[in-house]
Design a protein around this motif. Structure first.
Motif, short mmCIF file in Angstrom:
data_model
loop_
_atom_site.label_atom_id
_atom_site.label_comp_id
_atom_site.label_asym_id
_atom_site.label_seq_id
_atom_site.Cartn_x
_atom_site.Cartn_y
_atom_site.Cartn_z
N GLN A 240 0.82 -1.20 0.00
CA GLN A 240 0.00 0.00 0.00
C GLN A 240 0.86 1.26 0.00
O GLN A 240 0.55 2.24 -0.68
CB GLN A 240 -0.94 0.00 1.19
CG GLN A 240 -2.04 1.05 1.09
CD GLN A 240 -2.87 0.91 -0.18
OE1 GLN A 240 -3.50 -0.14 -0.41
NE2 GLN A 240 -2.87 1.93 -1.03
N LYS A 241 1.96 1.24 0.78
CA LYS A 241 2.85 2.40 0.80
C LYS A 241 3.57 2.56 -0.54
O LYS A 241 3.82 3.67 -1.00
CB LYS A 241 3.85 2.29 1.94
CG LYS A 241 3.25 2.62 3.30
CD LYS A 241 4.32 2.82 4.35
CE LYS A 241 3.69 3.25 5.67
NZ LYS A 241 4.71 3.44 6.74
N CYS A 242 3.92 1.44 -1.16
CA CYS A 242 4.53 1.49 -2.50
C CYS A 242 3.58 2.17 -3.47
O CYS A 242 3.97 3.07 -4.21
CB CYS A 242 4.86 0.07 -2.96
SG CYS A 242 5.44 -0.02 -4.67
N ILE A 243 2.30 1.75 -3.44
CA ILE A 243 1.31 2.34 -4.34
C ILE A 243 1.13 3.83 -4.05
O ILE A 243 1.06 4.65 -4.97
CB ILE A 243 -0.03 1.59 -4.20
CG1 ILE A 243 0.09 0.18 -4.79
CG2 ILE A 243 -1.16 2.36 -4.89
CD1 ILE A 243 -1.09 -0.72 -4.48
N SER A 244 1.06 4.18 -2.75
CA SER A 244 0.83 5.58 -2.38
C SER A 244 1.94 6.49 -2.91
O SER A 244 1.66 7.57 -3.46
CB SER A 244 0.74 5.70 -0.86
OG SER A 244 -0.38 4.98 -0.38
N LEU A 245 3.19 6.06 -2.76
CA LEU A 245 4.31 6.87 -3.23
C LEU A 245 4.28 7.01 -4.74
O LEU A 245 4.45 8.11 -5.29
CB LEU A 245 5.64 6.24 -2.79
CG LEU A 245 6.11 6.54 -1.37
CD1 LEU A 245 7.31 5.67 -1.01
CD2 LEU A 245 6.49 8.01 -1.23
N TYR A 246 4.07 5.89 -5.43
CA TYR A 246 4.10 5.93 -6.89
C TYR A 246 2.87 6.62 -7.47
O TYR A 246 2.92 7.17 -8.58
CB TYR A 246 4.27 4.53 -7.46
CG TYR A 246 5.68 3.99 -7.28
CD1 TYR A 246 6.75 4.85 -7.06
CD2 TYR A 246 5.93 2.63 -7.31
CE1 TYR A 246 8.03 4.36 -6.89
CE2 TYR A 246 7.23 2.14 -7.15
CZ TYR A 246 8.27 3.01 -6.94
OH TYR A 246 9.55 2.53 -6.79
#
Length: 378
Positions: A240-246
């Motif tokens: 989820q954090k990966c998606i949020s940053l990207y």
């Protein structure tokens, strides 16, 4: 300010030397030129005092320095060359000559002077550092930077360049070690810390990337930091954090093939298959250049020139998988018509060419030829 004070002290020392040799020097006037950075006026003034054929090292040095600071590089070089003849092997003179040639783009001469310095002083950090910028190969650059780093492992510029060179050669562990040493002496150097992130990712030090990245983002929301952190979050399974940053990068319009790919994988891991499919397609679209069809057309043309007609057909058709192309349709028509003697296929591609609405003015000859050949081929 300290550096300026040191320079003024040196200048004043030079004034005293001049005064001892000649009462003509107006030290106050010369000092004013320096303080107001009127170096061209200072050079003219000194040249009016000393004859053109003077052998006075200190006078020549002052004149050369003033001309160099004023941007009169040919005049500065002329005087430094005189000094080098009168007093050869002076490191200060050789550095000045190297700097002048570097500013004038004469790399060969700049390298020659720097190599002379190393011959005189094999432990000269600045010479190795400067030589690295002129290296012809990554391996040569690496050697110069390694020597400079050995002499001063805390210099941030050398550490940064050396780490990039190591990384370019896929030597990630030494790149990491060099940066860690330099960062230890300057923990607040954000540039070095940012350079560490992609290297740490390569070495699977994902928690470290996240920890450093979070600190860096508090200082500045840099897209490269976010890119490196996104990868780290993916590999520690915080999808989820990966998606949020990207997603932030995408909203900023700075997404790339890699960030979209990790988003697709992250959505897949979260079983959000609709978004996973959406970003998988975005990844494919991002990876395809608008010019890919032209590249394949160029490759096919090379095959044609080599009489490798079947290879040319394959390359042309591969190009069409990336989008329609009038050039390819027309070239395939010619290829099937004139070289492969397949009239049915030739007519098909001539028709496709005409159907794709070629420019009536720019391609009028090709249009006329295709229209004329189709009934003949039937």
């Amino acid at each position: 300010m300290m550096r300026k004070g040191i320079c003024l002290c040196i200048i004043l020392f030079g004034f005293n030397s001049f005064t001892a040799q000649s009462a003509k020097i107006d030290t106050e006037k010369l000092l004013e030129y320096y303080e107001t950075q009127r170096y061209a006026d200072a050079a003219k003034y000194l040249q009016s005092i000393y004859p053109g054929d003077t052998q006075d090292i200190k006078a020549l040095s002052q004149i050369a320095y003033c001309n160099m600071m004023a941007g009169k590089l040919p005049e500065a070089e002329k005087n430094y060359l005189k000094i080098n003849i009168i007093q050869p092997n002076s490191l200060a003179t050789l550095f000045s000559l190297a700097s002048i040639n570097s500013r004038r783009g004469n790399v060969t001469n700049a390298k020659t002077y720097l190599q002379q310095i190393i011959q005189l002083d094999s432990l000269n950090f600045n010479a190795y550092k400067q030589l690295a910028t002129y290296a012809d190969t990554p391996e040569t650059k690496l050697n110069y930077l390694k020597k400079a780093n050995f002499l001063n492992s805390t210099d941030p510029d050398v550490a940064y360049d050396l780490s990039l060179t190591y990384s370019g050669l896929k030597q990630y562990q030494p790149a990491y070690d060099v940066l860690k040493t330099a960062i230890a002496s300057d923990p607040e150097n954000f540039t070095l810390q940012q350079a560490l992130l992609p290297v740490a990712n390569q070495l699977t030090k994902y928690p470290e990337v996240i920890e450093i990245g979070e600190k860096l983002l508090k200082n500045h929301a840099d897209v490269n930091v976010m890119n490196d952190m996104g990868q780290a979050y993916f590999y520690v399974k915080d999808y989820q954090k990966c998606i949020s940053l990207y997603k932030m990068l995408e909203d900023m319009g700075v997404q790339n093939e890699g960030t979209l790919y990790f988003m697709a994988l992250s959505y897949r891991e979260l079983k959000d298959y609709n978004n996973a499919a959406l970003y998988a397609q975005k990844t494919i679209d991002e990876a395809i250049s608008d010019h890919t069809t032209l590249y394949y057309a160029a490759l096919a043309g090379i095959y044609e020139a080599k009489n490798q007609y079947n290879d040319a057909v394959t390359a042309y058709k591969r190009g069409l998988t990336f989008g329609m192309s009038n050039i390819i349709y027309y070239r395939l028509g010619l290829l099937y018509d004139l070289n492969l003697k397949q009239p049915k296929n030739a007519a098909t591609y001539y028709k496709m060419y005409l159907k794709n609405q070629p420019d009536q003015e720019k391609e009028k000859d090709q249009i006329a030829y295709a229209k004329g050949r189709i009934p003949v081929l039937k």
